[in-house]
Scaffold this active site. Sequence first.
Site, mmCIF file in Angstrom:
data_model
loop_
_atom_site.group_PDB
_atom_site.id
_atom_site.type_symbol
_atom_site.label_atom_id
_atom_site.label_comp_id
_atom_site.label_asym_id
_atom_site.label_seq_id
_atom_site.Cartn_x
_atom_site.Cartn_y
_atom_site.Cartn_z
ATOM 1 N NE ARG A 54 49.045 -38.414 83.365
ATOM 2 C CZ ARG A 54 49.069 -37.093 83.090
ATOM 3 N NH1 ARG A 54 48.944 -36.248 84.057
ATOM 4 N NH2 ARG A 54 49.185 -36.645 81.846
ATOM 5 C CB THR A 55 53.394 -43.721 81.551
ATOM 6 O OG1 THR A 55 51.974 -43.587 81.470
ATOM 7 C CG2 THR A 55 53.776 -45.187 81.507
ATOM 8 C CE LYS A 82 72.011 -40.652 64.130
ATOM 9 N NZ LYS A 82 72.997 -41.367 64.956
ATOM 10 N NE ARG A 103 52.800 -43.785 76.723
ATOM 11 C CZ ARG A 103 52.018 -43.014 77.476
ATOM 12 N NH1 ARG A 103 51.912 -41.729 77.221
ATOM 13 N NH2 ARG A 103 51.345 -43.530 78.491
ATOM 14 C CG HIS A 131 48.476 -47.322 79.409
ATOM 15 N ND1 HIS A 131 49.624 -47.657 80.105
ATOM 16 C CD2 HIS A 131 48.401 -45.958 79.444
ATOM 17 C CE1 HIS A 131 50.191 -46.553 80.552
ATOM 18 N NE2 HIS A 131 49.477 -45.512 80.158
HETATM 19 N N1 CP Z 1 47.736 -41.845 82.019
HETATM 20 C C1 CP Z 1 48.812 -41.732 81.177
HETATM 21 O O1 CP Z 1 49.228 -42.701 80.511
HETATM 22 O O2 CP Z 1 49.368 -40.495 81.169
HETATM 23 P P1 CP Z 1 50.635 -40.077 80.311
HETATM 24 O O3 CP Z 1 50.231 -40.160 78.854
HETATM 25 O O4 CP Z 1 50.976 -38.687 80.739
HETATM 26 O O5 CP Z 1 51.736 -41.063 80.597
#
Ligand code: CP
Length: 300
Positions: A54-55, A82, A103, A131
Amino acid sequence: MFKKKHVVSMRDLTRDDVEFILDYAERMMPYAKAGVRVLENRILALLFFEPSTRTQLSFDSAMKRLGGSTLSLTSEESSVLKGETLADTIKVVEGYADAIVLRHPKEGAARMASEISRIPIINGGDGAGHHPTQTLLDLYTIKKESHLDNLDIALLGDLKYGRTAHSLAYALNMFNANIALVAPEGLQMPKHIVDTLNSVRLVEDVDEVIRDVDVLYVTRIQKERFPDPTEYLRVAKSYRLTLRVLERVRENLIIMHPLPRVDEIAPEVDQTKHARYFKQAFYGIPVRMALLAILMNGSI
Ligand code: CP
């Protein structure tokens, strides 16, 4: 007006900041499918050193709906293999893009990146930390599908490792929500977060609170964050939302989940009037479009 350069944690934002972003997202909604080309020739780098559906995809889609383009990098395909450091990676990518979504499995990675980056850093999830863009879309969902003021909400699941629950708890407190934290033993929300909440109660069984809330926010057990796999097995099946659990709930109850779901919500719940988790995932588009337009000065 939103004046922050980076979005790392909900704790950095004020209620005015949040309301500004949510209002902007509402203005973005008509363009969530049609698009609006306010970030033409701008580039967003997607640095995803942990899996994401999603993100990653919704930021990619949001940037393209705004007329911009994206660069994507994962740990498997980058020079991290590396031995390149995250700091060096950020210093290089800031020359290739106008903003970075990061991320990373390590808590604090986005904060470190924001301290050295000349371009905006958006935290797309840092370990068990924060998040914030998930929280912004969660708040948007609550505002659209329920209400933000005087909200009764229960957060259910792995509240120890679940970063979406951490960020959401901070944000709900800004709106004076009454928060019930429902977690299996050993997976309660960290005390340093609970201590910041004004109206909170800790319970172990969702049956104790489900009939008294407007929103039930379910999260999965974060298997990948357990140092001991046997500890994961102990709690893996400790809760599951079924039609039976939903008997006699409030008429307007909405059920949310940041997804991915494993089996903490039975599939038959998807067909009830309470389920909102797929709509919630869609709301990531207008909210992330709004955030990108704000941070990269592409006003609508
Ligand atoms: N909700 C969420 O962060 O989903 P993903 O880990 O798929 O990005």
